[in-house]
Motif scaffolding. Structure first.
Motif, PDB file in Angstrom:
ATOM      1  N   GLU A  72     -56.522 -21.549  41.634  1.00 45.26           N
ATOM      2  CA  GLU A  72     -56.716 -22.026  40.537  1.00 45.26           C
ATOM      3  C   GLU A  72     -57.190 -21.771  40.261  1.00 45.26           C
ATOM      4  O   GLU A  72     -59.031 -22.062  40.667  1.00 45.26           O
ATOM      5  CB  GLU A  72     -55.990 -23.577  40.561  1.00 45.26           C
ATOM      6  CG  GLU A  72     -54.586 -23.863  40.841  1.00 45.26           C
ATOM      7  CD  GLU A  72     -54.444 -25.504  40.869  1.00 45.26           C
ATOM      8  OE1 GLU A  72     -55.243 -25.987  40.565  1.00 45.26           O
ATOM      9  OE2 GLU A  72     -53.392 -25.886  41.318  1.00 45.26           O
ATOM     10  N   THR A  73     -57.826 -21.831  38.710  1.00 44.06           N
ATOM     11  CA  THR A  73     -58.930 -21.816  37.304  1.00 44.06           C
ATOM     12  C   THR A  73     -59.606 -23.086  38.049  1.00 44.06           C
ATOM     13  O   THR A  73     -59.469 -23.642  37.982  1.00 44.06           O
ATOM     14  CB  THR A  73     -58.929 -21.909  36.528  1.00 44.06           C
ATOM     15  OG1 THR A  73     -58.070 -20.834  35.930  1.00 44.06           O
ATOM     16  CG2 THR A  73     -59.822 -21.617  35.385  1.00 44.06           C
ATOM     17  N   GLU A  74     -60.843 -22.486  38.649  1.00 40.19           N
ATOM     18  CA  GLU A  74     -61.881 -23.472  39.482  1.00 40.19           C
ATOM     19  C   GLU A  74     -61.447 -24.402  40.141  1.00 40.19           C
ATOM     20  O   GLU A  74     -61.871 -24.926  40.295  1.00 40.19           O
ATOM     21  CB  GLU A  74     -62.381 -24.552  37.914  1.00 40.19           C
ATOM     22  CG  GLU A  74     -63.990 -25.313  37.777  1.00 40.19           C
ATOM     23  CD  GLU A  74     -63.825 -26.047  36.693  1.00 40.19           C
ATOM     24  OE1 GLU A  74     -63.164 -27.191  36.254  1.00 40.19           O
ATOM     25  OE2 GLU A  74     -65.096 -26.222  36.112  1.00 40.19           O
ATOM     26  N   ASP A  75     -61.613 -23.369  41.389  1.00 35.45           N
ATOM     27  CA  ASP A  75     -60.863 -23.901  42.384  1.00 35.45           C
ATOM     28  C   ASP A  75     -61.646 -22.974  43.479  1.00 35.45           C
ATOM     29  O   ASP A  75     -62.276 -21.770  42.911  1.00 35.45           O
ATOM     30  CB  ASP A  75     -59.804 -24.218  42.419  1.00 35.45           C
ATOM     31  CG  ASP A  75     -59.112 -25.099  43.620  1.00 35.45           C
ATOM     32  OD1 ASP A  75     -60.154 -25.303  44.613  1.00 35.45           O
ATOM     33  OD2 ASP A  75     -58.472 -24.960  44.194  1.00 35.45           O
ATOM     34  N   LEU A  76     -61.269 -22.358  44.737  1.00 33.82           N
ATOM     35  CA  LEU A  76     -62.300 -21.668  46.361  1.00 33.82           C
ATOM     36  C   LEU A  76     -60.477 -21.844  47.182  1.00 33.82           C
ATOM     37  O   LEU A  76     -59.839 -23.131  46.663  1.00 33.82           O
ATOM     38  CB  LEU A  76     -62.828 -22.041  46.299  1.00 33.82           C
ATOM     39  CG  LEU A  76     -63.555 -23.245  47.587  1.00 33.82           C
ATOM     40  CD1 LEU A  76     -64.621 -23.043  48.254  1.00 33.82           C
ATOM     41  CD2 LEU A  76     -63.293 -24.723  46.696  1.00 33.82           C
ATOM     42  N   ALA A  81     -63.802 -24.800  51.572  1.00 33.53           N
ATOM     43  CA  ALA A  81     -63.120 -24.338  51.235  1.00 33.53           C
ATOM     44  C   ALA A  81     -62.353 -26.065  51.141  1.00 33.53           C
ATOM     45  O   ALA A  81     -61.627 -25.911  50.068  1.00 33.53           O
ATOM     46  CB  ALA A  81     -61.917 -24.135  52.742  1.00 33.53           C
ATOM     47  N   LEU A 105     -65.519 -29.303  46.085  1.00 28.27           N
ATOM     48  CA  LEU A 105     -65.101 -29.048  44.668  1.00 28.27           C
ATOM     49  C   LEU A 105     -66.126 -28.006  43.912  1.00 28.27           C
ATOM     50  O   LEU A 105     -67.003 -27.385  44.261  1.00 28.27           O
ATOM     51  CB  LEU A 105     -65.527 -30.409  44.143  1.00 28.27           C
ATOM     52  CG  LEU A 105     -65.501 -31.374  42.500  1.00 28.27           C
ATOM     53  CD1 LEU A 105     -64.026 -30.529  42.540  1.00 28.27           C
ATOM     54  CD2 LEU A 105     -65.770 -32.220  42.157  1.00 28.27           C
ATOM     55  N   MET A 155     -67.044 -26.763  40.205  1.00 25.03           N
ATOM     56  CA  MET A 155     -67.426 -27.084  38.947  1.00 25.03           C
ATOM     57  C   MET A 155     -68.362 -26.189  38.355  1.00 25.03           C
ATOM     58  O   MET A 155     -69.347 -26.265  39.051  1.00 25.03           O
ATOM     59  CB  MET A 155     -68.091 -28.530  38.930  1.00 25.03           C
ATOM     60  CG  MET A 155     -67.111 -30.063  39.570  1.00 25.03           C
ATOM     61  SD  MET A 155     -68.148 -31.825  39.260  1.00 25.03           S
ATOM     62  CE  MET A 155     -69.760 -31.701  40.410  1.00 25.03           C
ATOM     63  N   ASP A 156     -67.768 -25.982  37.154  1.00 29.89           N
ATOM     64  CA  ASP A 156     -68.368 -24.653  36.723  1.00 29.89           C
ATOM     65  C   ASP A 156     -68.914 -23.474  37.625  1.00 29.89           C
ATOM     66  O   ASP A 156     -67.510 -23.116  37.930  1.00 29.89           O
ATOM     67  CB  ASP A 156     -69.949 -24.779  35.939  1.00 29.89           C
ATOM     68  CG  ASP A 156     -69.176 -25.991  34.497  1.00 29.89           C
ATOM     69  OD1 ASP A 156     -68.182 -26.014  34.884  1.00 29.89           O
ATOM     70  OD2 ASP A 156     -70.604 -27.031  34.622  1.00 29.89           O
TER      71      ASP A 156
END
Lengths: 374, 103
Positions: B13-17, B52, B55, B57-58
């Protein structure tokens, strides 16, 4: 009376044994939570902590002002009592949450409140950041966790005197003086990297100047009043921190890798929850330390099926703690192994070595009590 | 052939890993708020905790254990208790697949 058969010293015998059997920097049990949900729980925000910080500082300023206004009359006492608890107990939870970096989304806000809280608690912000990181890596692992409050068996006088902040003030005051003179004890160096140490010295020296100025003002006024505002509240305001802090781990297991065995969740009243910033959800906090304080009730509701039942009150927690501490005088290996609900995943032997109350930690215990060996 | 296909762009997802393991090594692959992809070593440099579960953030990833923070674009350690930077790896997107360059 049995003395302890454990070596709680950092760098001591039990520290080495724990490392040998894989208890150090180990993988801990976690309740499974879908990633999407966990991300949502971990989300940071500024508003809850800004609201709470405004309430906190407004109450502190108001109570200190009233205390100063009514000084030296005994009518000032209730205001000092309020100020003291906020200074020496609420600031403990602010130190804790901001140390985790989870109170605010905005970093400078976290850092600013962290520095203020550290000053109030007389806890060096560098040393205590690293000490608490170790507490989370090796929670209640004997010889590795620098924040174990009570040895087994407990030193009762010390547990009682803690309510009056004596050891907090003496211990942290002494540590601050050492740092002012550029000395960091070897045990502290074991968890604070060398690159961070100059910062610790610098901050201690700034605090030294603030305390010197406070002392100068006290002499000039011919009154201890300045120390009622700075420093002395640790003596008359730590009791709430101690009362809630004892509930976190006392009487529970040592040397296990499952927070359900060594941490305690207790339902408490709303005022105490404000002072303690929801750290009564302590199993949840240790399992998922990056979940902010304001999301812990939601986390609790999500995973309570996998945890021992929460204690319904502070009294209930102490009804478990006090008899357990008493029993540890007869058997230091005794602890409370709380029953899990049927919906929970069982305690896993690979995480805690089949540890049962009254039995020595496999691979660590089993050595004779000191008095038996004499 | 050091370019390895790690995952599909839709897997993150966007802004995730997400975690990616390959040849005995573990990596973390990030999708930034601008939908760019980045890759770092999977484990925090403070203690062996995988990032993994952390969180994003940006452009910062937090270690889920102690909140050591890294700028995942450069690997720079930006918040104690991390003091050592994280190794980073080149990434590219080919036909909707995220590939990483493992030297």
């Amino acid at each position: 009376m049995a003395r302890t058969n454990r070596d709680y010293a950092l760098l001591g015998r039990d520290a080495r044994l724990a490392e040998e059997i894989g208890l150090v920097s180990a993988a801990w049990y976690h309740t499974e939570i879908p990633r999407k949900l966990m991300k949502d729980l971990m989300q940071r925000g500024d508003l809850p902590a800004i609201r709470d910080t405004i309430i906190l500082f407004a109450t502190m300023i108001g109570s200190a002002a009233a205390g100063i206004w009514l000084w030296p009359s005994w009518w000032s006492a209730p205001f000092w009592a309020i100020y003291g608890v906020l200074y020496a107990s609420a600031m403990d939870s602010r130190w804790h949450e901001c140390g985790h970096g989870t109170a605010f989304r905005t970093r400078w806000m976290n850092d600013a409140l962290y520095q203020i809280a550290c000053f109030c608690m007389l806890r060096n912000p560098v040393v205590w950041r690293w000490s608490h990181a170790r507490h989370h890596t090796d929670t209640i692992i004997v010889g590795h966790d620098p924040e174990i409050i009570a040895m087994r068996p407990a030193v009762v006088a010390r547990l009682i005197l803690n309510f009056f902040g004596l050891f907090e003030l003496w211990g942290n005051g002494k540590a601050t003086l050492q740092l002012i003179f550029g000395h960091m004890p070897e045990t502290t160096c074991s968890f604070v990297p060398a690159s961070e140490q100059p910062k610790a010295f610098r901050i201690a020296r700034i605090w030294g100047l603030i305390y010197l100025s406070t002392a100068a003002l006290a002499v000039w006024l011919g009154s201890i009043l300045p120390f009622m505002v700075i420093g002395m509240p640790i003596l008359f305001g730590s009791w709430h921190m101690v009362m809630t802090g004892y509930m976190q781990h006392l009487g529970l297991a040592e040397n296990v890798l499952d927070h359900r065995l060594n941490s305690r969740t207790v339902y408490i009243n709303p005022v105490s929850r404000f002072i303690y910033w929801n750290m009564n959800y302590h199993v949840e906090h240790h399992m998922f330390p990056m979940v902010p304080y304001h999301a812990l009730p939601r986390l609790h509701a999500l995973i309570r099926h996998d945890l021992p039942p929460a204690h319904p009150s502070i009294l209930s927690a102490y009804a478990e703690i006090i008899p357990t501490l008493a029993r540890q005088f007869r058997n230091p290996d005794w602890f409370v192994k709380r029953q899990l609900p049927a919906t929970a995943k069982p305690y896993r032997p690979e995480f805690h070595g089949d540890l049962e109350p009254g039995q020595p930690t496999p691979g660590i215990g089993g050595y004779p009590l000191p008095h038996a060996a004499e | 052939m050091p370019w390895i296909t790690a995952c599909s762009t839709d897997d993150i997802e966007t802004e995730d890993l997400m975690r990616f393991d390959h040849a005995g090594r573990s990596f973390a692959i990030y999708r930034s708020p601008d939908d760019e992809f980045f890759c770092t070593d999977g484990h925090c440099t403070h203690e062996r905790v995988h990032l993994a579960d952390g969180l994003v953030m940006d452009y910062v990833v937090e270690c889920p254990k102690h909140n050591g923070q890294f700028d995942y674009r450069t690997g720079e350690a930006v918040r104690a208790p991390v003091c050592v930077n994280l190794a980073t790896f080149q990434t590219r997107v080919e036909d909707g697949q995220v590939q990483i360059f493992i030297p």
